[in-house]
Design a protein around this motif. Structure first.
Motif, PDB file in Angstrom:
ATOM      1  N   LEU A  63      55.497-106.475  -6.992  1.00  0.00           N
ATOM      2  CA  LEU A  63      55.275-106.610  -8.426  1.00  0.00           C
ATOM      3  C   LEU A  63      54.713-107.994  -8.711  1.00  0.00           C
ATOM      4  CD1 LEU A  63      55.918-105.562 -11.422  1.00  0.00           C
ATOM      5  CD2 LEU A  63      58.105-106.733 -11.148  1.00  0.00           C
ATOM      6  N   ASN A  64      53.711-108.069  -9.617  1.00  0.00           N
ATOM      7  CA  ASN A  64      53.148-109.373  -9.954  1.00  0.00           C
ATOM      8  C   ASN A  64      52.552-109.324 -11.352  1.00  0.00           C
ATOM      9  OD1 ASN A  64      52.378-112.045  -9.601  1.00  0.00           O
ATOM     10  ND2 ASN A  64      51.476-111.672  -7.578  1.00  0.00           N
ATOM     11  N   LYS A  65      52.436-110.486 -11.993  1.00  0.00           N
ATOM     12  CA  LYS A  65      51.829-110.575 -13.316  1.00  0.00           C
ATOM     13  C   LYS A  65      50.309-110.348 -13.225  1.00  0.00           C
ATOM     14  CE  LYS A  65      55.090-114.212 -14.780  1.00  0.00           C
ATOM     15  NZ  LYS A  65      55.205-115.605 -15.279  1.00  0.00           N
ATOM     16  N   THR A  66      49.724-109.865 -14.338  1.00  0.00           N
ATOM     17  CA  THR A  66      48.270-109.705 -14.412  1.00  0.00           C
ATOM     18  C   THR A  66      47.830-109.771 -15.866  1.00  0.00           C
ATOM     19  OG1 THR A  66      46.395-108.245 -13.941  1.00  0.00           O
ATOM     20  CG2 THR A  66      48.453-107.177 -14.490  1.00  0.00           C
ATOM     21  N   GLY A  67      46.576-110.100 -16.070  1.00  0.00           N
ATOM     22  CA  GLY A  67      46.019-110.139 -17.427  1.00  0.00           C
ATOM     23  C   GLY A  67      45.411-108.824 -17.870  1.00  0.00           C
ATOM     24  N   GLY A  96      44.450-106.832 -21.812  1.00  0.00           N
ATOM     25  CA  GLY A  96      44.543-107.862 -22.839  1.00  0.00           C
ATOM     26  C   GLY A  96      45.811-108.679 -22.800  1.00  0.00           C
ATOM     27  N   ALA A  97      46.517-108.651 -21.675  1.00  0.00           N
ATOM     28  CA  ALA A  97      47.803-109.354 -21.568  1.00  0.00           C
ATOM     29  C   ALA A  97      47.595-110.852 -21.367  1.00  0.00           C
ATOM     30  CB  ALA A  97      48.611-108.777 -20.409  1.00  0.00           C
ATOM     31  N   THR A  98      48.616-111.604 -21.765  1.00  0.00           N
ATOM     32  CA  THR A  98      48.691-113.025 -21.432  1.00  0.00           C
ATOM     33  C   THR A  98      49.665-113.200 -20.269  1.00  0.00           C
ATOM     34  OG1 THR A  98      50.451-113.330 -23.065  1.00  0.00           O
ATOM     35  CG2 THR A  98      48.193-113.771 -23.783  1.00  0.00           C
ATOM     36  N   VAL A  99      49.425-114.202 -19.451  1.00  0.00           N
ATOM     37  CA  VAL A  99      50.310-114.495 -18.321  1.00  0.00           C
ATOM     38  C   VAL A  99      51.155-115.703 -18.716  1.00  0.00           C
ATOM     39  CG1 VAL A  99      50.446-115.089 -15.883  1.00  0.00           C
ATOM     40  CG2 VAL A  99      48.661-113.534 -16.687  1.00  0.00           C
ATOM     41  N   ASP A 100      52.406-115.444 -19.095  1.00  0.00           N
ATOM     42  CA  ASP A 100      53.255-116.464 -19.691  1.00  0.00           C
ATOM     43  C   ASP A 100      54.271-117.004 -18.688  1.00  0.00           C
ATOM     44  OD1 ASP A 100      53.377-114.316 -22.543  1.00  0.00           O
ATOM     45  OD2 ASP A 100      52.024-116.017 -22.203  1.00  0.00           O
ATOM     46  N   THR A 101      54.590-118.304 -18.836  1.00  0.00           N
ATOM     47  CA  THR A 101      55.575-118.928 -17.951  1.00  0.00           C
ATOM     48  C   THR A 101      56.998-118.498 -18.302  1.00  0.00           C
ATOM     49  OG1 THR A 101      55.616-120.863 -19.410  1.00  0.00           O
ATOM     50  CG2 THR A 101      54.108-120.926 -17.525  1.00  0.00           C
ATOM     51  N   ASN A 102      57.225-118.017 -19.542  1.00  0.00           N
ATOM     52  CA  ASN A 102      58.577-117.601 -19.916  1.00  0.00           C
ATOM     53  C   ASN A 102      58.900-116.184 -19.449  1.00  0.00           C
ATOM     54  OD1 ASN A 102      56.764-116.477 -21.688  1.00  0.00           O
ATOM     55  ND2 ASN A 102      58.130-116.575 -23.467  1.00  0.00           N
ATOM     56  N   ASP A 103      57.927-115.507 -18.821  1.00  0.00           N
ATOM     57  CA  ASP A 103      58.176-114.201 -18.193  1.00  0.00           C
ATOM     58  C   ASP A 103      58.347-114.447 -16.697  1.00  0.00           C
ATOM     59  OD1 ASP A 103      57.674-113.046 -20.704  1.00  0.00           O
ATOM     60  OD2 ASP A 103      55.532-112.899 -20.271  1.00  0.00           O
ATOM     61  N   VAL A 156      57.871-110.046 -25.494  1.00  0.00           N
ATOM     62  CA  VAL A 156      56.592-110.010 -26.199  1.00  0.00           C
ATOM     63  C   VAL A 156      56.879-110.210 -27.674  1.00  0.00           C
ATOM     64  CG1 VAL A 156      55.259-108.614 -24.575  1.00  0.00           C
ATOM     65  CG2 VAL A 156      56.736-107.474 -26.219  1.00  0.00           C
ATOM     66  N   HIS A 157      56.053-111.015 -28.302  1.00  0.00           N
ATOM     67  CA  HIS A 157      56.195-111.299 -29.729  1.00  0.00           C
ATOM     68  C   HIS A 157      54.784-111.404 -30.299  1.00  0.00           C
ATOM     69  CE1 HIS A 157      58.298-113.781 -33.114  1.00  0.00           C
ATOM     70  NE2 HIS A 157      57.721-112.679 -33.549  1.00  0.00           N
ATOM     71  N   GLY A 158      54.290-110.258 -30.752  1.00  0.00           N
ATOM     72  CA  GLY A 158      52.913-110.227 -31.233  1.00  0.00           C
ATOM     73  C   GLY A 158      51.901-110.349 -30.103  1.00  0.00           C
ATOM     74  N   GLY A 159      52.284-109.950 -28.891  1.00  0.00           N
ATOM     75  CA  GLY A 159      51.377-110.066 -27.748  1.00  0.00           C
ATOM     76  C   GLY A 159      51.580-108.944 -26.747  1.00  0.00           C
ATOM     77  N   ILE A 160      50.969-109.107 -25.558  1.00  0.00           N
ATOM     78  CA  ILE A 160      50.988-108.072 -24.523  1.00  0.00           C
ATOM     79  C   ILE A 160      51.307-108.720 -23.177  1.00  0.00           C
ATOM     80  CG2 ILE A 160      49.589-106.350 -23.301  1.00  0.00           C
ATOM     81  CD1 ILE A 160      47.871-106.105 -25.817  1.00  0.00           C
ATOM     82  N   ASP A 161      52.174-108.075 -22.393  1.00  0.00           N
ATOM     83  CA  ASP A 161      52.439-108.470 -21.012  1.00  0.00           C
ATOM     84  C   ASP A 161      52.073-107.306 -20.093  1.00  0.00           C
ATOM     85  OD1 ASP A 161      53.370-110.890 -21.852  1.00  0.00           O
ATOM     86  OD2 ASP A 161      55.495-110.455 -21.507  1.00  0.00           O
ATOM     87  N   SER A 162      51.493-107.618 -18.939  1.00  0.00           N
ATOM     88  CA  SER A 162      51.157-106.588 -17.950  1.00  0.00           C
ATOM     89  C   SER A 162      51.564-107.034 -16.563  1.00  0.00           C
ATOM     90  CB  SER A 162      49.653-106.284 -17.956  1.00  0.00           C
ATOM     91  OG  SER A 162      49.263-105.581 -19.097  1.00  0.00           O
ATOM     92  N   TYR A 163      51.904-106.030 -15.706  1.00  0.00           N
ATOM     93  CA  TYR A 163      52.261-106.289 -14.311  1.00  0.00           C
ATOM     94  C   TYR A 163      51.557-105.257 -13.435  1.00  0.00           C
ATOM     95  CZ  TYR A 163      55.936-109.074 -16.450  1.00  0.00           C
ATOM     96  OH  TYR A 163      56.612-109.990 -17.204  1.00  0.00           O
ATOM     97  N   LYS A 164      51.013-105.705 -12.332  1.00  0.00           N
ATOM     98  CA  LYS A 164      50.481-104.797 -11.325  1.00  0.00           C
ATOM     99  C   LYS A 164      51.563-104.599 -10.266  1.00  0.00           C
ATOM    100  CE  LYS A 164      48.129-108.788  -9.251  1.00  0.00           C
ATOM    101  NZ  LYS A 164      46.825-109.400  -8.881  1.00  0.00           N
ATOM    102  N   PHE A 165      51.648-103.372  -9.722  1.00  0.00           N
ATOM    103  CA  PHE A 165      52.730-103.116  -8.774  1.00  0.00           C
ATOM    104  C   PHE A 165      52.370-101.965  -7.834  1.00  0.00           C
ATOM    105  CE2 PHE A 165      54.544 -99.170 -10.480  1.00  0.00           C
ATOM    106  CZ  PHE A 165      54.029 -99.139 -11.771  1.00  0.00           C
ATOM    107  N   VAL A 166      53.138-101.888  -6.744  1.00  0.00           N
ATOM    108  CA  VAL A 166      53.029-100.813  -5.768  1.00  0.00           C
ATOM    109  C   VAL A 166      54.286 -99.953  -5.881  1.00  0.00           C
ATOM    110  CG1 VAL A 166      52.871-100.242  -3.312  1.00  0.00           C
ATOM    111  CG2 VAL A 166      51.636-102.221  -4.222  1.00  0.00           C
ATOM    112  N   GLY A 167      54.133 -98.640  -5.749  1.00  0.00           N
ATOM    113  CA  GLY A 167      55.277 -97.743  -5.813  1.00  0.00           C
ATOM    114  C   GLY A 167      55.481 -97.178  -7.197  1.00  0.00           C
TER     115      GLY A 167
END
Length: 669
Positions: free
Chosen positions: A613-617, A620-627, A638-649
């Motif tokens: 599992l890893n963060k990704t943009g 339209g996601a942001t890559v934040d240090t608080n995640d 998330v607070h008015g934004g988007i988070d995304s993660y790429k993963f296997v499985g």
């Protein structure tokens, strides 16, 4: 349709029938021997609702014989621009289809006909779409015959098309003859009719650019218009030849009011960049300075079959345009001009450049002012016989011309327009890396002083290379420019006009399932969209949400243009996948992307996957240090934004506190 079946004629009584079509709702008809849709009289209408797909709202495939007759379209709803795609095996008949309403959806076509078998025939009669679309803001084909869609003969009889932004009839990639009989084709960009090849012809048509005949206030300038674009591309083998006969071509006004302000980028009445052609018993009027009435460029394709000469027989050329030449023919040996009558205004009459063994005979070339040279020979020996002129300048004796007859119009010399399909990357001597992709095809060129280097590679319609220390790089594009990525400082021109790389996508990824079937998922860190690059089809069963695409290939090809990086790639079988023309291994990428969309809300979340599992943009996601990511578990907010993660499985657990949408590979969970 519920009652569709083999050997069935569906009759529609007088009335209006509401069609609820859209991106996920199409009328699909396929796998029948014979099927027909016929209105019982002239008062039958299909009324389309808002949200049409624009490509294949009515999709007819693999039907032996198909008939559509006496059923008009009402497309006056907002966001309404339906597409009619029909490909029969042996016979196609479309008659009396009038499209009422202005098409306001970007992309696609009104009609895409095709015949699968080379011996098959298709007839499109009394098809009219005169409201077109808003040129300058909406991109639409009137009729599109796409690469690989047609192998038979398509005949258009008494059709009427106006005001389309991507050609009236665009059939340059047809594998079989295109035949136009009668009809009116007016005020489309960049051409009214665009095709060529043996067995193809235009007979008895009216082809016109005249903005004063537009029935509404027109705010956007037609910047780059032609009458007939006699062109072939992307066929195996390439197609050459055909005729234009008994046809009137008129090029009057090419700019916004006041109409006297004509567009200098508009092109010839008949432009011939590739195949040979015979033009006879026709009139071409050119009022736009400095464009020629007829311009045959040197054949673009090196493997174009002969003949590629130009024959003009009993052709009248007239109009008020000035400068350079009324008729210009380049690198077409054996060309013939006979029995013609030219009123050349104040400019040269006929320019033959590198056209040995050509003939001009029994022809009148007159100037209203007695100025201009009636015939200009450059690098050409020609036979000139029984030519009359009122020009103060003499006729040449037929031998090779010299500087007295003006500069060469070949290879950039002389006062000739730049080719609209030539892209040039000029780095001024520095080394710049680049990626270029076109929607249909690409080939190297020496245009604009470019050099051809083995280190610059082409894979289908994608070129990857690096400019040299002294020379620029040039390419001839088929279709539209869809990807342009420049790593360094360079000036890029397309058709002689500067373009900014920031206005284009950076990469193209292609899933090639021409010999197999596979489902796939891919996601990028930037913007993603479908494209026809590398011979791809743009299918309705392939979906894009954000920067995630999910679809399938089944004996066809899918391509996507995108910015950023490819972050997810998962295929269900061993299909070939290329990134910017180079094969890539799906095992080098993550398989899935999960997105927590809190654009309009606030939420805290925890999710766990069975693999890496890893963060990704992506999306339209942001890559934040608080995640945070700890092994296979991600926690964040998330607070008015988007988070995304790429993963296997797979996702094995997730918890949401608050309100947010969670999507895996573009689908809500």
């Amino acid at each position: 349709m519920e009652y569709a079946a083999d050997d069935t004629l569906l009759k529609f009584p007088e009335g209006t029938y509401r069609l609820n079509t859209g991106p996920n709702t199409h009328i699909e008809l396929d796998e029948y021997d014979a099927l027909g849709l016929v209105g019982e009289n002239s008062n039958v209408t299909f009324k389309f609702t808002s949200g049409t797909d624009g490509y294949k709202d009515i999709d007819v495939t693999n039907i032996g014989n198909f008939v559509y007759e006496n059923i008009d379209w009402d497309i006056t709803a907002n966001d309404c621009a339906p597409g009619f795609a029909v490909r029969a095996r042996d016979h196609l008949h479309i008659e009396n289809l009038a499209v009422r309403g202005r098409q306001d959806k970007n992309g696609g076509f009104t009609l895409q006909p095709g015949i699968a078998n080379a011996s098959g025939e298709g007839y499109i009669k009394n098809f009219s779409a005169t409201d077109g679309c808003e040129i300058g803001s909406v991109e639409r084909n009137g009729v599109l015959v796409a690469s690989g869609r047609n192998n038979g003969t398509l005949r258009f009889i008494d059709c009427h098309l106006e005001e389309f932004s991507n050609n009236g009839i665009y059939a340059a990639a047809s594998g079989g003859p295109i035949q136009v009989e009668g009809g009116t084709f007016r005020n489309s960009e960049p051409s009214q009719l665009r095709f060529s090849g043996e067995g193809s012809y235009v007979d008895g048509a009216t082809v016109e650019l005249d903005i004063s005949k537009m029935p509404r206030e027109y705010g956007e300038q037609i910047e780059n218009a032609r009458g007939i674009w006699w062109e072939t591309k992307n066929t195996t083998p390439l197609r050459s030849g055909g005729e234009i006969r008994n046809t009137d071509v008129v090029m009057r006004n090419a700019g916004p009011p006041p109409l006297e302000e004509t567009s200098p980028n508009s092109s010839a009445g008949i432009l011939i960049p590739s195949g040979g052609v015979t033009i006879r018993d026709s009139t071409v009027r050119m009022d736009i300075t400095p464009r020629p009435a007829i311009h045959a460029q040197g054949p673009l394709q090196s493997d174009l079959p002969e003949p590629y000469r130009v024959v003009m027989d009993n052709v009248t050329v007239e109009g008020s345009a000035n400068d350079w030449a009324a008729v210009q023919i380049e690198e077409r040996p054996g060309s013939v001009i006979r029995g013609c009558e030219f009123d050349i205004g104040y400019r040269n009459g006929i320019v033959l450049a590198e056209c040995d063994d050509s003939t001009v005979e029994n022809t009148t070339i007159n100037s209203r002012y007695g100025g201009g040279r009636p015939i200009v020979l450059w690098g050409t020996e020609a036979s000139i016989d029984n030519v009359s002129t009122n020009s103060d300048n003499p006729l040449p004796d037929g031998s090779n011309g010299d500087s007295i007859y003006g500069p060469s119009p070949v290879g950039g010399g002389g006062e000739t327009e730049p080719r609209e399909d030539v892209l040039t990357i000029d780095s001024g001597g520095s080394q710049v890396e680049y990626t270029v992709a076109a929607s249909e095809g690409i080939e190297k060129s020496t245009a604009n002083g470019a050099s051809i280097e083995d280190s610059d590679t082409i894979s289908r319609s994608v070129a990857v290379g690096r400019t040299g220390e002294n020379d620029p790089d040039s390419y001839i594009l088929s279709g539209e420019l869809v990807v342009l990525d420049i790593e360094g400082d360079a000036t890029v021109t397309l058709g002689g006009r500067r373009v900014e790389p920031n206005g284009y996508f950076d990469n193209v990824v292609t899933v090639n399932g021409e010999d197999s079937r596979s489902e796939y998922t891919l996601a990028t860190s930037g913007v993603l969209n479908k494209t026809g690059a590398n011979g791809a089809t743009v299918d309705n069963n392939d979906t894009v949400r954000g920067s995630t695409a999910v679809g399938e290939v089944n004996d066809d090809v899918d391509s996507y243009k995108f910015s950023g990086e490819l972050v997810v790639l998962d295929v269900s079988s061993g299909v070939n996948v290329t990134l910017n023309g180079r094969q890539i291994d799906p095992n080098d990428y993550f398989d899935n992307v999960v997105t927590i969309d809190g654009s309009d809300s606030h939420a805290e979340y925890t999710l766990t996957t069975s693999g890496v599992l890893n963060k990704t943009g992506a999306n339209g996601a942001t890559v934040d240090t608080n995640d945070t990511v700890s092994e296979t578990t991600a926690s964040g907010q998330v607070h008015g934004g988007i988070d995304s993660y790429k993963f296997v499985g797979e996702i094995t657990d997730y918890n949401i506190s608050g309100s947010a949408d969670v999507l895996v590979n573009g689908k809500p969970i």
